[in-house]
Design an enzyme around this catalytic site. Structure first.
Site, mmCIF file in Angstrom:
data_model
loop_
_atom_site.group_PDB
_atom_site.id
_atom_site.type_symbol
_atom_site.label_atom_id
_atom_site.label_comp_id
_atom_site.label_asym_id
_atom_site.label_seq_id
_atom_site.Cartn_x
_atom_site.Cartn_y
_atom_site.Cartn_z
ATOM 1 C CB CYS A 2 -14.240 -10.501 9.284
ATOM 2 S SG CYS A 2 -12.797 -11.558 9.141
ATOM 3 N NE ARG A 27 -16.872 -5.609 7.140
ATOM 4 C CZ ARG A 27 -16.600 -4.563 7.919
ATOM 5 N NH1 ARG A 27 -17.236 -3.427 7.719
ATOM 6 N NH2 ARG A 27 -15.720 -4.641 8.880
ATOM 7 C CD1 TRP A 75 -11.593 -9.929 4.015
ATOM 8 C CD2 TRP A 75 -10.619 -11.565 2.859
ATOM 9 N NE1 TRP A 75 -11.656 -9.604 2.689
ATOM 10 C CE2 TRP A 75 -11.063 -10.584 1.953
ATOM 11 C CE3 TRP A 75 -9.980 -12.707 2.364
ATOM 12 C CZ2 TRP A 75 -10.881 -10.689 0.580
ATOM 13 C CZ3 TRP A 75 -9.794 -12.816 0.984
ATOM 14 C CH2 TRP A 75 -10.237 -11.807 0.117
ATOM 15 C CG ASN A 99 -15.182 -9.054 12.121
ATOM 16 O OD1 ASN A 99 -15.428 -10.197 11.769
ATOM 17 N ND2 ASN A 99 -15.948 -8.028 11.796
ATOM 18 N N GLY A 100 -10.903 -9.483 13.525
ATOM 19 C CA GLY A 100 -9.673 -8.960 14.117
ATOM 20 C C GLY A 100 -8.652 -10.051 14.360
ATOM 21 C CD GLU A 479 0.124 9.882 1.821
ATOM 22 O OE1 GLU A 479 -1.060 9.645 2.144
ATOM 23 O OE2 GLU A 479 0.464 10.087 0.638
ATOM 24 C CE LYS A 483 -3.992 10.584 2.129
ATOM 25 N NZ LYS A 483 -3.301 10.648 0.841
ATOM 26 C CD GLU A 486 -4.603 13.465 -1.972
ATOM 27 O OE1 GLU A 486 -4.846 12.714 -2.930
ATOM 28 O OE2 GLU A 486 -4.400 13.035 -0.819
ATOM 29 C CG HIS A 502 21.007 22.000 0.473
ATOM 30 N ND1 HIS A 502 22.289 22.301 0.054
ATOM 31 C CD2 HIS A 502 21.147 21.110 1.490
ATOM 32 C CE1 HIS A 502 23.159 21.614 0.763
ATOM 33 N NE2 HIS A 502 22.490 20.877 1.647
ATOM 34 C CE LYS A 602 -10.012 5.521 -3.176
ATOM 35 N NZ LYS A 602 -9.221 6.095 -2.075
#
Length: 607
Positions: A2, A27, A75, A99-100, A479, A483, A486, A502, A602
Site C-alpha cells: 500500500c 509498491r 493491496w 497501511n498494515g 542463510e 548473507k 555475500e 563430524h 539481483k
C-alpha cells in the site's frame, strides 16, 4: 504494498495526490482513491478498483478539489479489492488511509457495534475512521480523538486522517510501517516514502516507531507514543520521481530489512481469511492428490524451501525433497504423476529454477511457483502461482523477499495440512493467529539493532564464521552464513549443529565467532550441548534466542540476542531479522558495497 500520500496547504491538491500515487505504483496495488476537503467545506471521496487510470476516470466524471487531501493505493488485506473496500474510508466528517494490519480489529468492531456503529466493509481499516468519529461525538477535539483511536490499535500501521470540520491539518501515525512527513514553504506533505513527495519538497522527516504528528501548512508537530514532544531530524531527500529512494537509510538493504513487517502483512493478505480463521490456498493444488512435493530454488530461496520442507512434513505429513535448482535436472530425478513441484524465485526469472520447472512439467508433475513478480516467466509457465507481496527489492542480498517467501510457504503448508486432514479447523485458526502476529513480532525483533551493530564490530575482524542450528534453524543458519559471505566477503559456513563432531569442530580455535540460531524448543538442550563443545575450544558464541533460551545459555554465550516471545511456528521468520542485521552491519562497518556486492546480480538469468 500500500501507498499513502497527503497534502495540506493553500493550492489545489487532487491532481498532485494522483501524481503522488503514481510514484508509489512500484509498491504494488489493486485499488486507489483520494479524499479532499473542498473550498466549500465538503468532504469528497473518489475511489476505483484496479489501476490508477480508473481513479482518473472517477475524478473526471465527478471533479473534486481543495487545499487538503489524502490518497491511497491499496493491496487488499481484509476484504477483496473492490470499490467498497478501497481507501480512503469515511465516518462522518473523518476520512482515513491506512497501511498494515490491525490485529484487534474484530474486537474493536464489536465495541463499535455496541455503540450503535456498524461497519459497512470487511476491512480492518474502517474501524479506525469510526474510532476517531466516535471520539469526536464524545466531545473530543480532533487531536484528542485521533490519539485516543491510535491508542486502541494493535498491529502494524501507517495512517493519515483528515477532518472536514478541522480542514487545516493532517493527522498521522506509524507503528511498524514507514511514514514520511515533508516540509514545504506553505504546505505540508505525508507519504509512504520520500519518492511520493519528490518534486514538492526535498525536506523530509522520517517518523520513528510509535510517532504521531499533526501536519499543517509549512509546519509539523510530532509526539512519541506517550504523546511527549519529539524532535526529529529534517533530512534532505535525494528522491527523484521515477526512481526508488533509500530514504532515511544508508543502503537499500537496510531499508528492505525494515520493510519486512509490511511485506509479510501484504503477503498474508493474499492467503489468509482472517474472519474465517483459515488459509485461502485451496485452489492452487489438490493436496489430496499429491504423494510427494519436490522443492527447487537457488540461493536464499533454496533456504526458504528448506525451511518449508520441515513445515510441509510436520504439518501436512507430505513427503518433501529439496534440491538446488542448478543440480536438480542433472541427476535425472524420478518424477511421477502424483508428484507436485514447488519453485521459489524472487524475480521469477532465475534461469536454473526456470529450467527445473520446465523439466518437471515435461515429466508430468504439477507445478506451483512462489514468486514476487507476477509477470515473470516462471509465474507465466507454472500451473499455479503463490505471489509474494514484498514489493521491489533493490539490494542484491535478499531480505524482505526471503521472509515474504517463508510467509507464503507457511500458508501453503498449513493449507495443505488442513486439506489433507492432518490439521483440524481449530488447528488452522491457531496458525492463522500465529502468522498474523508475525509483522508485529518481526518489527519487535528489529529493536535489537543497536546491540547487533556492536556485535558486528567484532565480526569485522573475523576470518571465518561458523553458523549453527537444528531443525528449521539449520537452513536459517545456512542463510545467515550466505548473507555474511555475500556482502561482507568474510568466509562463513552454516552447519547442522549435530554435525559439529563430524568435521567442522576442527575449524574452531580461540576467538572463532560461532553464530547460533536457537530459540527455546524441544531441540534446545541438544544445541546448548553443541555450544558448550565449541565454547570449550575457545569459540566466541553469538546466540540468537528468546528469554528462556537466554537464561539457560547465560554462562555459555558471550553475546545473547533476545528475540520477542512468539509462537513456535513463526520463529524462523522472526529470527531472520537479527541474522540479516548482523550481516548488514558487519558489511557496513567494513565499508563494502552492501547493495551491489562484487560479482553478484539481483536476478541470475543465465546458468
Amino acid at each position: 504494498m500500500c501507498g499513502i500520500v497527503g497534502i495540506v496547504g493553500s493550492s489545489t491538491v487532487t491532481e498532485r495526490l494522483v501524481e503522488g500515487l503514481r510514484r508509489l505504483e512500484y509498491r504494488g496495488y489493486d485499488s486507489s482513491g483520494i479524499a479532499v476537503i473542498t473550498r466549500e467545506g465538503a468532504l469528497e471521496r473518489r475511489r476505483a478498483p484496479g489501476k490508477i487510470s480508473g481513479l482518473d476516470q472517477a475524478i473526471a466524471a465527478a471533479p473534486a478539489d481543495g487545499a487538503v487531501g489524502i490518497g491511497h493505493t491499496r493491496w487488499a488485506t481484509h476484504g477483496a479489492p473492490t470499490l467498497q473496500n478501497a481507501h480512503p474510508h469515511v465516518s462522518g466528517a473523518v476520512a482515513i488511509v491506512h497501511n498494515g494490519i490491525i490485529e484487534n480489529y474484530a474486537e474493536l468492531r464489536e465495541e463499535l457495534k455496541a455503540e450503535g456503529i456498524t461497519c459497512t466493509t470487511p476491512t480492518d481499516s474502517e474501524v479506525i475512521a469510526h474510532l476517531i468519529a466516535s471520539g469526536l461525538k464524545r466531545g473530543l477535539d480532533m487531536a484528542a480523538a485521533f490519539h485516543a483511536a491510535v491508542d486502541r490499535l494493535r498491529g502494524a500501521y501507517a495512517l493519515a486522517a483528515l477532518n472536514q470540520e478541522a480542514p487545516d491539518a493532517l493527522y498521522v501515525a506509524r507503528s511498524g510501517c514507514p511514514l514520511v512527513v515533508g516540509l514545504g514553504e506553505t504546505e505540508g506533505y505525508v507519504g509512504s516514502d520520500s519518492l511520493a513527495l519528490a518534486g514538492w519538497t526535498n525536506k523530509v522527516i522520517y517518523l520513528e516507531e510509535g510517532d504521531r504528528a499533526i501536519v499543517t501548512a509549512g509546519d509539523v508537530r510530532i509526539v512519541d507514543e506517550a504523546q511527549r514532544p519529539a524532535n526529529r531530524e529534517v533530512h534532505v531527500s535525494r528522491a527523484v520521481a521515477g526512481f526508488a529512494d533509500k530514504g532515511e537509510y544508508r543502503h537499500f538493504m537496510e531499508k528492505e530489512i525494515h520493510e519486512q513487517p509490511d511485506a509479510i502483512a501484504h503477503t498474508l493478505s493474499r492467503y489468509v481469511d482472517i474472519d474465517a480463521g483459515r488459509f485461502t490456498t485451496d485452489g492452487l493444488l489438490d493436496w489430496n492428490d499429491v504423494n510427494r512435493l519436490l522443492g527447487t530454488a537457488c540461493g536464499t530461496a533454496f533456504y526458504a524451501a528448506s525451511i518449508g520442507k520441515y513445515w510441509f512434513e510436520k504439518y501436512a505429513r507430505l513427503s518433501v525433497e529439496i534440491d538446488v535448482a542448478s543440480e536438480f535436472r542433472y541427476r535425472d530425478p524420478v518424477i511421477g504423476p502424483k508428484d507436485a513441484a514447488l519453485f521459489i524465485s524472487q524475480s521469477g526469472e532465475t534461469a536454473d529454477t526456470l529450467a527445473a520447472l520446465r523439466y518437471c512439467k515435461a515429466a508430468g508433475a504439477r507445478t506451483l511457483a512462489v514468486v514476487n513478480v507476477l509477470e515473470s516467466t516462471i509465474a507465466r509457465e507454472a500451473d499455479a502461482i503463490a505471489q509474494t507481496q514484498a514489493g521491489p527489492e533493490i539490494g542484491v542480498a535478499s531480505t524482505k523477499a526471503f521472509t515474504a517467501q517463508l510467509t507464503a510457504i507457511a500458508c501453503l503448508a498449513i493449507g495443505a495440512g488442513r486439506t489433507r486432514g492432518v490439521l483440524t479447523h481449530e488447528d488452522e485458526a491457531r496458525f492463522v493467529t500465529a502468522l498474523l502476529e508475525a509483522p508485529r513480532l518481526i518489527n519487535a525483533a528489529l529493536a535489537v539493532e543497536p546491540q547487533i551493530e556492536k556485535i558486528a564490530q567484532r565480526l569485522t575482524q573475523a576470518r571465518d564464521v561458523l553458523y549453527l542450528g537444528r531443525g528449521v534453524y539449520h537452513p536459517l543458519a545456512m542463510e545467515g552464513a550466505l548473507k555474511l559471505k555475500e556482502i561482507s566477503y568474510i568466509h562463513a559456513e552454516g552447519y547442522a549443529a549435530g554435525e559439529l563432531k563430524h568435521g567442522p569442530i576442527a575449524l574452531i580455535e580461540e576467538g572463532t565467532p560461532v553464530v547460533v540460531a536457537a530459540p527455546h524448543d524441544a531441540l534446545f538442550e541438544k544445541t546448548l550441548s553443541n555450544m558448550q563443545e565449541v565454547a570449550a575450544r575457545g569459540a566466541e558464541i553469538i546466540l540468537i534466542t528468546d528469554e528462556k533460551g537466554a537464561a539457560l545459555a547465560v554462562d555459555t554465550a558471550e553475546h545473547i540476542v533476545i528475540m520477542p516471545e512468539c509462537p513456535e511456528f513463526i520463529r524462523p521468520i522472526v529470527a531472520a531479522a537479527p541474522i540479516q542485521l548482523l550481516a548488514y552491519h558487519t558489511a557496513s562497518l567494513k565499508g563494502t558495497d552492501v547493495d551491489q556486492p562484487r560479482n553478484l546480480a539481483k536476478s541470475v538469468t543465465v546458468e
